[in-house]
Design an enzyme around this catalytic site. Sequence first.
Site, mmCIF file in Angstrom:
data_model
loop_
_atom_site.group_PDB
_atom_site.id
_atom_site.type_symbol
_atom_site.label_atom_id
_atom_site.label_comp_id
_atom_site.label_asym_id
_atom_site.label_seq_id
_atom_site.Cartn_x
_atom_site.Cartn_y
_atom_site.Cartn_z
ATOM 1 N N HIS A 1 3.579 6.654 -2.508
ATOM 2 C CA HIS A 1 2.715 6.470 -1.541
ATOM 3 C C HIS A 1 2.295 8.289 -1.447
ATOM 4 O O HIS A 1 3.117 8.944 -1.146
ATOM 5 C CB HIS A 1 3.313 6.240 0.030
ATOM 6 C CG HIS A 1 2.165 6.466 1.047
ATOM 7 N ND1 HIS A 1 1.269 5.483 1.367
ATOM 8 C CD2 HIS A 1 2.205 7.347 2.002
ATOM 9 C CE1 HIS A 1 0.707 5.951 2.342
ATOM 10 N NE2 HIS A 1 1.280 6.787 2.772
ATOM 11 N N TYR B 1 13.557 8.844 6.227
ATOM 12 C CA TYR B 1 13.849 10.244 5.843
ATOM 13 C C TYR B 1 14.845 10.538 5.125
ATOM 14 O O TYR B 1 15.921 10.579 5.496
ATOM 15 C CB TYR B 1 14.047 11.020 7.367
ATOM 16 C CG TYR B 1 12.770 10.765 8.364
ATOM 17 C CD1 TYR B 1 11.924 11.819 8.303
ATOM 18 C CD2 TYR B 1 12.655 9.545 9.231
ATOM 19 C CE1 TYR B 1 10.846 11.686 9.103
ATOM 20 C CE2 TYR B 1 11.661 9.544 9.864
ATOM 21 C CZ TYR B 1 10.592 10.701 10.006
ATOM 22 O OH TYR B 1 9.461 10.416 10.662
ATOM 23 N N HIS C 1 15.824 12.748 9.535
ATOM 24 C CA HIS C 1 14.925 13.210 10.609
ATOM 25 C C HIS C 1 15.625 14.475 11.126
ATOM 26 O O HIS C 1 16.760 14.752 11.394
ATOM 27 C CB HIS C 1 14.760 12.067 11.632
ATOM 28 C CG HIS C 1 13.750 12.305 12.411
ATOM 29 N ND1 HIS C 1 13.548 13.430 13.475
ATOM 30 C CD2 HIS C 1 12.476 11.606 12.553
ATOM 31 C CE1 HIS C 1 12.631 13.275 14.073
ATOM 32 N NE2 HIS C 1 11.915 12.373 13.541
ATOM 33 N N THR D 1 -3.724 8.399 9.569
ATOM 34 C CA THR D 1 -2.627 8.993 10.542
ATOM 35 C C THR D 1 -3.483 8.837 11.762
ATOM 36 O O THR D 1 -4.461 8.804 12.126
ATOM 37 C CB THR D 1 -2.663 10.540 9.973
ATOM 38 O OG1 THR D 1 -3.440 11.438 10.110
ATOM 39 C CG2 THR D 1 -1.708 10.685 8.662
ATOM 40 N N HIS E 1 -1.890 4.345 11.169
ATOM 41 C CA HIS E 1 -0.516 4.744 11.715
ATOM 42 C C HIS E 1 -1.189 4.339 13.397
ATOM 43 O O HIS E 1 -1.909 4.609 13.932
ATOM 44 C CB HIS E 1 -0.517 6.090 11.753
ATOM 45 C CG HIS E 1 -0.199 6.516 10.181
ATOM 46 N ND1 HIS E 1 0.692 7.650 10.031
ATOM 47 C CD2 HIS E 1 -0.384 6.129 8.822
ATOM 48 C CE1 HIS E 1 0.626 7.707 8.353
ATOM 49 N NE2 HIS E 1 0.155 6.908 7.953
ATOM 50 N N ASP F 1 4.947 12.171 17.902
ATOM 51 C CA ASP F 1 5.311 13.464 18.559
ATOM 52 C C ASP F 1 4.482 13.169 20.043
ATOM 53 O O ASP F 1 3.326 12.862 20.081
ATOM 54 C CB ASP F 1 4.935 14.500 17.846
ATOM 55 C CG ASP F 1 5.585 14.623 16.555
ATOM 56 O OD1 ASP F 1 6.942 14.469 16.794
ATOM 57 O OD2 ASP F 1 5.139 15.152 15.630
ATOM 58 N N SER G 1 -0.315 3.694 -2.956
ATOM 59 C CA SER G 1 -1.143 3.716 -1.862
ATOM 60 C C SER G 1 -1.224 4.947 -1.356
ATOM 61 O O SER G 1 -0.581 6.098 -1.888
ATOM 62 C CB SER G 1 -0.084 3.154 -0.553
ATOM 63 O OG SER G 1 1.206 3.555 -0.617
ATOM 64 N N PHE H 1 4.472 23.287 5.835
ATOM 65 C CA PHE H 1 4.614 21.910 6.158
ATOM 66 C C PHE H 1 6.248 21.500 6.121
ATOM 67 O O PHE H 1 6.721 20.954 7.067
ATOM 68 C CB PHE H 1 4.118 21.155 5.072
ATOM 69 C CG PHE H 1 2.668 20.661 5.581
ATOM 70 C CD1 PHE H 1 2.297 20.445 6.681
ATOM 71 C CD2 PHE H 1 1.552 20.356 4.581
ATOM 72 C CE1 PHE H 1 0.908 19.932 7.100
ATOM 73 C CE2 PHE H 1 0.274 20.487 4.824
ATOM 74 C CZ PHE H 1 -0.101 20.112 6.168
ATOM 75 N N GLU I 1 -2.541 8.200 1.811
ATOM 76 C CA GLU I 1 -2.859 8.365 3.116
ATOM 77 C C GLU I 1 -3.978 9.396 3.522
ATOM 78 O O GLU I 1 -4.106 10.467 2.455
ATOM 79 C CB GLU I 1 -1.612 8.991 3.531
ATOM 80 C CG GLU I 1 -1.500 9.521 5.103
ATOM 81 C CD GLU I 1 -0.260 10.093 5.520
ATOM 82 O OE1 GLU I 1 0.618 9.380 5.758
ATOM 83 O OE2 GLU I 1 -0.323 11.235 5.793
#
Length: 277
Positions: free
Chosen positions: A256, A135, A139, A39, A67, A99, A6, A206, A8
């Site tokens: 992904h 994660y 996280h 996203t 998303h 966020d 998949s 990032f 994104e």
Amino acid sequence: MSTEISIEFFPPTTAEGAEKLRITRDKLAALRPSFFSVTYGAGGSTRERTFTTVQEIAAAGFAAAPHLSCVGSTRNSIREILQEYTEAGIGRIVALRGDLPSGVVDPGEFRYANELVEFIRAETGDRFHIEVAAYPEWHPQARSPQDDLAAFKRKAEAGANSAITQYFYNVDAYLNFVDAVRKLGVDIPIVPGIMPIGSFSKLARFSDACGAEIPRWMRKTFESYGDDTDSIRAFGLDVVTRLCEKLIAEGAPGLHFYSMNMAGPTTEICRRLGLAA
């Protein structure tokens, strides 16, 4: 057995960006991804652009997975979005905490992603296949690995069908995470998120922001190339291809790709893996 992939995208901000994404999407469609995800900005800041991009992907005949983040949202606003996606024939949602926009302190009516998953299930039953985030390196806001695992288990118990991980470059981190959640009785598929590497400086920014580790041997090698972009890209392709090969060998349920709205790196990695048509 072929590995499912998949891909994104992020919603473009300009008409030029939208046209570029259409070209990218059509190139990546040759890989026959199971879906394209799109996203969603902090606090719903890209709501309309996300919806428009998803509609376009669906209208072109591809499966789309928007998303949807809940922090800073109300139940009514999420209900409206779910209705929009139902009417558009969307069958998959990536449900995230998200966020807060910069300077905003009120989290709204949802605090955690499991609350969003519960709400989607209560409102729509089994209408959507729900993806959640995982994660492998924990996280960045988790108080401990145990807390993070407990949060993931709550999302699964709330009704998530599968999960997509934050990107990583350490296979053991992924395998350890999967093993840990299986011991907690969570059996949903956990698909590794793959970040192709085109620019080391961007990747470093990032990674510092999201808590994804760049192993020292990788970082030092990238740094040694300085501004030699060809060497950086070649090394990045080698590293990510080997990562994917190991994940497939270990039985990962899919891959992904975080495409960054570019077709080249994902296409080349899939070609090397024998996944390109």
